[in-house]
Design a protein around this motif. Structure first.
Motif, PDB file in Angstrom:
ATOM      1  N   UNK A 225       0.824  -1.204   0.000  1.00 45.35           N
ATOM      2  CA  UNK A 225       0.000   0.000   0.000  1.00 45.35           C
ATOM      3  C   UNK A 225       0.863   1.261   0.000  1.00 45.35           C
ATOM      4  N   UNK A 226       2.074   1.151   0.494  1.00 49.84           N
ATOM      5  CA  UNK A 226       2.946   2.327   0.580  1.00 49.84           C
ATOM      6  C   UNK A 226       3.213   2.922  -0.800  1.00 49.84           C
ATOM      7  N   UNK A 227       3.267   2.089  -1.827  1.00 46.94           N
ATOM      8  CA  UNK A 227       3.501   2.626  -3.179  1.00 46.94           C
ATOM      9  C   UNK A 227       2.459   3.678  -3.533  1.00 46.94           C
ATOM     10  N   UNK A 228       1.241   3.494  -3.046  1.00 49.52           N
ATOM     11  CA  UNK A 228       0.162   4.423  -3.364  1.00 49.52           C
ATOM     12  C   UNK A 228       0.030   5.552  -2.340  1.00 49.52           C
ATOM     13  N   UNK A 229       0.887   5.551  -1.328  1.00 54.32           N
ATOM     14  CA  UNK A 229       0.744   6.535  -0.257  1.00 54.32           C
ATOM     15  C   UNK A 229       1.919   7.499  -0.145  1.00 54.32           C
ATOM     16  N   UNK A 230       3.112   7.048  -0.491  1.00 52.98           N
ATOM     17  CA  UNK A 230       4.301   7.881  -0.295  1.00 52.98           C
ATOM     18  C   UNK A 230       5.323   7.564  -1.376  1.00 52.98           C
ATOM     19  N   UNK A 231       6.308   8.456  -1.517  1.00 50.93           N
ATOM     20  CA  UNK A 231       7.331   8.258  -2.530  1.00 50.93           C
ATOM     21  C   UNK A 231       7.108   9.118  -3.753  1.00 50.93           C
ATOM     22  N   UNK A 232       7.975   8.964  -4.727  1.00 51.64           N
ATOM     23  CA  UNK A 232       7.941   9.822  -5.905  1.00 51.64           C
ATOM     24  C   UNK A 232       6.651   9.776  -6.687  1.00 51.64           C
ATOM     25  N   UNK A 233       6.094   8.581  -6.900  1.00 47.72           N
ATOM     26  CA  UNK A 233       4.848   8.455  -7.670  1.00 47.72           C
ATOM     27  C   UNK A 233       3.701   9.120  -6.923  1.00 47.72           C
ATOM     28  N   UNK A 234       3.618   8.889  -5.612  1.00 49.49           N
ATOM     29  CA  UNK A 234       2.556   9.504  -4.819  1.00 49.49           C
ATOM     30  C   UNK A 234       2.682  11.029  -4.825  1.00 49.49           C
ATOM     31  N   UNK A 235       3.905  11.525  -4.777  1.00 53.26           N
ATOM     32  CA  UNK A 235       4.110  12.980  -4.809  1.00 53.26           C
ATOM     33  C   UNK A 235       3.622  13.575  -6.126  1.00 53.26           C
ATOM     34  N   UNK A 236       3.872  12.862  -7.221  1.00 53.46           N
ATOM     35  CA  UNK A 236       3.373  13.334  -8.529  1.00 53.46           C
ATOM     36  C   UNK A 236       1.850  13.357  -8.567  1.00 53.46           C
ATOM     37  N   UNK A 237       1.247  12.284  -8.065  1.00 47.36           N
ATOM     38  CA  UNK A 237      -0.214  12.222  -8.049  1.00 47.36           C
ATOM     39  C   UNK A 237      -0.794  13.355  -7.208  1.00 47.36           C
ATOM     40  N   UNK A 238      -0.164  13.627  -6.073  1.00 46.67           N
ATOM     41  CA  UNK A 238      -0.601  14.720  -5.212  1.00 46.67           C
ATOM     42  C   UNK A 238      -0.492  16.061  -5.947  1.00 46.67           C
ATOM     43  N   UNK A 239       0.633  16.263  -6.617  1.00 44.03           N
ATOM     44  CA  UNK A 239       0.865  17.532  -7.312  1.00 44.03           C
ATOM     45  C   UNK A 239      -0.167  17.788  -8.393  1.00 44.03           C
ATOM     46  N   UNK A 240      -0.591  16.730  -9.096  1.00 40.49           N
ATOM     47  CA  UNK A 240      -1.519  16.907 -10.211  1.00 40.49           C
ATOM     48  C   UNK A 240      -2.966  16.584  -9.844  1.00 40.49           C
ATOM     49  N   UNK A 241      -3.230  16.366  -8.564  1.00 39.07           N
ATOM     50  CA  UNK A 241      -4.600  16.089  -8.142  1.00 39.07           C
ATOM     51  C   UNK A 241      -5.169  14.852  -8.785  1.00 39.07           C
ATOM     52  N   UNK A 242      -4.369  13.796  -8.846  1.00 38.33           N
ATOM     53  CA  UNK A 242      -4.761  12.586  -9.568  1.00 38.33           C
ATOM     54  C   UNK A 242      -5.217  11.479  -8.637  1.00 38.33           C
ATOM     55  N   UNK A 243      -6.036  10.590  -9.190  1.00 40.46           N
ATOM     56  CA  UNK A 243      -6.283   9.306  -8.556  1.00 40.46           C
ATOM     57  C   UNK A 243      -5.054   8.443  -8.826  1.00 40.46           C
ATOM     58  N   UNK A 244      -4.592   7.719  -7.822  1.00 38.92           N
ATOM     59  CA  UNK A 244      -3.421   6.862  -7.995  1.00 38.92           C
ATOM     60  C   UNK A 244      -3.822   5.410  -7.798  1.00 38.92           C
ATOM     61  N   UNK A 245      -3.616   4.609  -8.832  1.00 37.21           N
ATOM     62  CA  UNK A 245      -3.889   3.176  -8.777  1.00 37.21           C
ATOM     63  C   UNK A 245      -2.574   2.427  -8.961  1.00 37.21           C
TER      64      UNK A 245
END
Length: 358
Positions: free
Chosen positions: A52-72
């Protein structure tokens, strides 16, 4: 929380009927303010378990946060928990572990996630705003997916994606040497050369000094200690300090001062690194590739299989200034395909060539 979807075990055979449960995670906390459909970021899992951490923290999560994206985040088939129940990692099952099957998993996953988002959260993802992301092997999958399915993904972010499959991947050694720095790389080269000489004089003694006495073949031993160094450099991070532990600020192996023995310094690092990563020599060697048990933390056999039949990527020494020993490679297989998988042939060069031309 863990989520699941069912995938065909074999996308190429509609008559097969067998299914594979595939694990994924979903994060909607950054999905905009509802005034516009958010983009969908799909993080592709590679050769290992997903958490679950892949979807919560780290570089990919930071990108999703920045662009207001859903992350799957989608786990790769036959890694982690994504495998048929009670299945074994024998060759009969592993034939369904291919990048082609993985790409089709992603193609079915994206519409599935859209459905989950609409039914559970009332979120309609923008039709033209799907981004697939991956790093290393998963980065190659990301690039291949965007090329093959442009109607499903508009953007690919492929970090260090080795899209050119090849049998001998000597360029890896060159990148590792460059990342280590001139002084550190030279220290490792000198220590490796001395290890090779001492193997000829007292192979058993050298292996015991490195804590690797169970490695019967010299080529396997040289491959393992080179991989430990490569791991330290590839996965170095401020939080683990793998590289600074390998070489100090002056690029010198710790303990290598004055008349100190380079082999001693090298062996001390290898033992430290294995202790730090809670691994043993056999975890880096052929014993790890012969384990047919399907478990969440078993990934070495699967990747060896993919390397042998599709990718190659065998880490060999370049002609000039190699960091690792020149002994070992497809001609003198380190941890070779046939013994590792308990079946001939050696690396499937035709399959590797096909993947490389994708």
């Amino acid at each position: 929380r863990e989520r699941w979807m069912l995938q065909p075990l074999d996308h190429t055979d509609a008559q097969n009927g067998m299914e594979l449960p595939q694990r994924f995670f979903l994060n909607v906390q950054w999905a905009g303010d509802g005034t516009a459909p958010p983009p969908l970021f799909v993080s592709i899992g590679g050769e290992g378990p997903l958490s679950a951490r892949r979807c919560e923290a780290g570089g990919v999560a930071e990108l999703a946060h920045e662009f207001g994206a859903v992350l799957a985040c989608l786990e790769h088939r036959f890694y982690g928990k994504s495998a048929p129940p009670e299945s074994k990692l024998d060759l009969w099952n592993l034939r369904h572990l291919t990048s082609t099957q993985a790409l089709r998993d992603i193609a079915r996953f994206i519409p599935h996630v859209r459905g989950v988002l609409e039914s559970e959260y009332g979120i309609a993802v923008g039709q033209q705003e799907v981004v697939v992301l991956g790093c290393s092997y998963a980065g190659a999958l990301s690039a291949w997916f965007r090329t093959q399915h442009p109607h499903l993904a508009q953007v690919s972010i492929a970090g260090s994606g080795p899209v050119e499959a090849k049998l001998e991947f000597f360029e890896y050694d060159q990148v590792i040497a460059a990342a280590a720095g001139t002084s550190c790389a030279q220290a490792v080269r000198a220590a490796t050369a001395m290890v090779e000489r001492r193997l000829e004089e007292d192979a058993a003694g050298v292996k015991e000094q490195f804590g690797c006495k169970e490695l019967a073949h010299d080529v396997d031993f040289l491959y393992v200690i080179a991989d430990v160094v490569a791991y330290a450099i590839q996965y170095n991070h401020a939080s683990n300090r793998l590289l600074p532990t390998l070489c100090d600020g002056d690029g010198v192996l710790p303990g290598l001062e004055g008349d100190a023995d380079p082999v001693f310094a090298y062996s001390e690092y290898v033992k430290w690194a294995m202790n730090y990563t809670s691994t043993s020599p056999n975890d880096w060697n052929i014993a790890g590739f012969t384990n047919t048990s399907m478990s969440e933390d078993n990934m070495m056999r699967q990747w060896m299989y993919q390397s042998c039949v599709e990718f190659g990527y065998f880490q060999t020494a370049p002609v000039e200034m190699p960091l690792r020993s020149r002994r070992g490679g497809p001609a003198e297989p380190p941890q070779g395909c046939a013994p590792a998988l308990s079946a001939p042939p050696p690396p499937h060069t035709a399959g590797i060539k096909t993947t490389g031309e994708r």
